[in-house]
Motif scaffolding. Structure first.
Motif, PDB file in Angstrom:
ATOM      1  N   THR A  39       3.660   1.127  54.397  1.00  0.00           N
ATOM      2  CA  THR A  39       4.230   0.373  54.012  1.00  0.00           C
ATOM      3  C   THR A  39       5.682   0.884  53.733  1.00  0.00           C
ATOM      4  O   THR A  39       5.927   2.078  54.184  1.00  0.00           O
ATOM      5  N   VAL A  40       6.274  -0.308  54.671  1.00  0.00           N
ATOM      6  CA  VAL A  40       7.350  -0.150  55.059  1.00  0.00           C
ATOM      7  C   VAL A  40       9.012  -0.441  54.783  1.00  0.00           C
ATOM      8  O   VAL A  40       8.254  -2.165  54.640  1.00  0.00           O
ATOM      9  N   ALA A  41       9.690  -0.735  54.134  1.00  0.00           N
ATOM     10  CA  ALA A  41      10.360  -1.156  53.235  1.00  0.00           C
ATOM     11  C   ALA A  41      12.191  -1.603  53.822  1.00  0.00           C
ATOM     12  O   ALA A  41      12.006   0.070  53.925  1.00  0.00           O
ATOM     13  N   VAL A  42      12.473  -2.750  54.037  1.00  0.00           N
ATOM     14  CA  VAL A  42      13.761  -2.827  54.629  1.00  0.00           C
ATOM     15  C   VAL A  42      14.436  -3.112  53.990  1.00  0.00           C
ATOM     16  O   VAL A  42      14.529  -4.482  52.794  1.00  0.00           O
ATOM     17  N   VAL A  43      15.386  -2.451  53.111  1.00  0.00           N
ATOM     18  CA  VAL A  43      16.351  -3.075  52.116  1.00  0.00           C
ATOM     19  C   VAL A  43      17.838  -3.003  52.786  1.00  0.00           C
ATOM     20  O   VAL A  43      18.270  -2.319  53.814  1.00  0.00           O
ATOM     21  N   GLY A  44      18.647  -3.912  51.920  1.00  0.00           N
ATOM     22  CA  GLY A  44      19.716  -4.024  52.417  1.00  0.00           C
ATOM     23  C   GLY A  44      20.616  -5.314  51.780  1.00  0.00           C
ATOM     24  O   GLY A  44      19.813  -6.601  51.244  1.00  0.00           O
ATOM     25  N   GLU A  45      21.653  -5.095  51.568  1.00  0.00           N
ATOM     26  CA  GLU A  45      22.246  -6.797  51.345  1.00  0.00           C
ATOM     27  C   GLU A  45      22.027  -8.619  52.032  1.00  0.00           C
ATOM     28  O   GLU A  45      21.486  -8.031  53.231  1.00  0.00           O
ATOM     29  N   SER A  46      22.612  -9.357  51.584  1.00  0.00           N
ATOM     30  CA  SER A  46      21.767 -10.785  51.836  1.00  0.00           C
ATOM     31  C   SER A  46      23.005 -10.551  53.042  1.00  0.00           C
ATOM     32  O   SER A  46      23.978 -10.045  53.553  1.00  0.00           O
ATOM     33  N   GLY A  47      22.297 -10.757  54.190  1.00  0.00           N
ATOM     34  CA  GLY A  47      23.092 -10.931  55.502  1.00  0.00           C
ATOM     35  C   GLY A  47      22.996  -9.817  56.444  1.00  0.00           C
ATOM     36  O   GLY A  47      23.818 -10.021  57.688  1.00  0.00           O
TER      37      GLY A  47
END
Length: 535
Positions: A39-47
């Motif tokens: 499981t790889v999670a990509v996180v970051g703000e909108s845009g």
């Protein structure tokens, strides 16, 4: 035996969107790998480019988007070179998808069961009774109550969280090698979220299914992912084992994200309550719905009683289907109660005629969960905000224009956005526009139904601070509907916990979160994910 060959390898991926006569690069030379069962999670703000990266993997970019460089290697095959017929065979069968917005991804004219069965039939996995039996099994797996009955219902007869669970069932239907999950649990309460994510973990263990998780929820990423990748302005700024990145982030942007994660120890935004008269009194409220295709009935709200004092925030928390949004809709006058009474400023709403109801709606305004759906895509920001003023015939054209400018300033948006359309705004900007529109008529009460649950943590923190500031300035009352208990604790004066249509516990925010008395409340609190190092 664990494979050393990546199931998915993204190499120097770049994606651009056509805007007018120019290409705007939104994903810049991104590289990452997902191993079988990982499981790889990509996180970051909108845009930040995280959802665009996921859309490029299964070639579902919007019409104005295109891959401008790099490779997407799935099982060694470069999907950037695959034809559409090959991609159709791949999508669903070996790459499953759980999209973010259930209302735009479920056919409103088809029964839920038929839509899930269609995925099984298209890929030749089951037909007829076998498909129906598998659909019931899938709906039960993702936590839909009475799945054999619910299978015949339409999307509008499901709550938002139940619609999201139906999409998850569709994504898992063909037991894919890779599941792309784009904000799969943002609409779900913590207990159902845990159940869904436990199921994904079981698939990973049992079948080697890899999960490509797109999320703005760092707590969820920390708890559930093997690897976390952080995106900022289209670039991958940090990637590594989840525990390491979240315990000791190297990039300043990652540190900012972690500082913004709400937790039960976050600073309270609500000022201490003062004695105030009740603006709203709800007594023995009930709402019963018929179940399509059955003689049975479903009691969504069952003898609910509570009040909302002037200038205070009253929150309702509970799992999807607990009745919290139905309660909000009854207060807004969007649905009629089966029995019970709602008094607003001393007046029984059931006694209001058409003209009085119109006047009431000027004093009570909603902000809904999905700013994509709640703003008319054809309206500019100015037209959206001024619409309530036009409908209620408030002011001249010049007055309304000035009011829009004042409201944009009030919600910290630049005046230059007034002529933009919703698709030209970020999710956080759209939600600020929705709040500005709700404030246009100077209401006494704002009903916020999951108004921050779809926002990344940085924008969410800004919106919550904005709501608290507006309450202090304008003496607003809020009914705050949420499944996010950490957010509820930050903003609430009084909290009511709902389960299966009933209020099972009530108290101040401190009472509920520090000394819960019901097992259900304790279960909700225990299910809150917590990122390492984000205390």
């Amino acid at each position: 035996m664990t494979s050393s060959t990546p199931l998915l390898a993204i190499r120097d991926l770049s994606v651009a969107f056509r805007s007018g006569k120019q290409d705007v690069t939104v994903v810049k030379n991104v590289s990452m790998e997902i191993m079988p069962g990982q499981t790889v999670a990509v996180v970051g703000e909108s845009g930040s480019g995280k959802s665009t990266t996921a859309a490029a993997v299964n070639r579902l970019l919007p019409d104005n988007g295109r891959i401008t460089g790099g490779q997407v290697l799935f099982d060694g095959r470069d999907l950037t070179e695959a034809g559409e017929r090959e991609m159709v065979a791949i999508r669903g069968a070996v790459i499953g998808l759980v999209p973010q917005d259930p209302m735009s991804n479920l056919n409103p004219l088809m029964r839920i069961g038929d839509q899930i069965a269609e995925a099984l039939e298209v890929h030749g996995l089951a037909v007829g009774r076998a498909a129906r039996a598998r659909v019931v099994e899938l709906l039960d797996m993702v936590g839909i109550p009475d799945p054999a009955q619910r299978i015949n219902q339409y999307p509008h007869e499901f709550s938002g969280g139940m619609r999201q669970r139906a999409l998850i069932a569709m994504g898992l239907a063909c037991r894919p090698k890779l599941l792309i999950a784009d904000e799969p649990t943002s609409a779900l309460d913590v207990t159902v979220q845990r159940r869904i994510l436990d199921q994904l973990a079981e698939l990973t263990a049992d079948m080697g299914t890899a999960v490509f998780l797109i999320t703005h929820d760092l707590a969820l990423a920390a708890e559930r992912a093997d690897v976390v990748a952080v995106m900022y302005q289209g670039e991958l700024v940090e990637v590594g084992p989840a525990a390491e990145i979240l315990a000791d982030p190297a990039h300043e942007y990652t540190r900012r994200l972690l500082r913004a994660v709400p937790s039960l120890s976050s600073v309270r935004l609500a000022e201490p309550p003062r004695e105030a008269p009740d603006l709203v009194q709800i007594e023995d409220l009930r709402k019963v719905f018929p179940i399509r295709g059955s003689a049975a009935e479903f009691t969504a709200v069952d003898t609910v009683t509570f009040s909302i004092p002037r200038g205070q925030t009253v929150s309702i928390v509970g799992e999807s289907g607990s009745g919290k949004s139905t309660t909000a809709n009854l207060l807004l006058g969007l649905d009629d109660a089966t029995s019970g009474r709602i008094r607003f400023d001393g007046t029984d709403l059931t006694s209001l005629g058409r003209r009085e109801l119109f006047a009431f709606r000027r004093r009570v305004q909603p902000v809904f969960q999905n700013p994509y759906a709640s703003l008319d895509p054809r309206y500019t920001v100015e037209k959206s905000i001024s619409e309530p003023l036009r409908v209620h015939r408030v002011g001249t054209t010049a007055d309304r224009k000035q009011t829009v400018a004042d409201l944009l300033d009030q919600v910290a948006l630049p005046a230059s956005l007034a002529q933009r359309l919703p698709h030209e705004l970020s999710g956080g900007q759209r939600q600020r526009v929705a709040i500005a529109r709700a404030l246009a008529l100077s209401p006494d009460l704002v009903v916020l139904d999951e108004a921050v649950s779809a926002l990344d943590v940085l924008v969410q923190a800004q919106i919550l601070e904005l709501l608290a500031e507006l309450q202090r300035e304008l003496k607003l009352s809020y009914l705050f509907i949420s499944h996010d208990l950490a957010v509820v604790r930050m903003i609430s004066h009084t909290v009511h916990v709902m389960q299966r249509g009933r209020i099972v516990e009530s108290g101040t925010a401190d009472q509920i979160f520090e000394h819960p008395t019901s097992d259900y409340t304790r279960e909700l609190l225990a299910a809150i994910p917590s990122p390492a190092g984000a205390d």
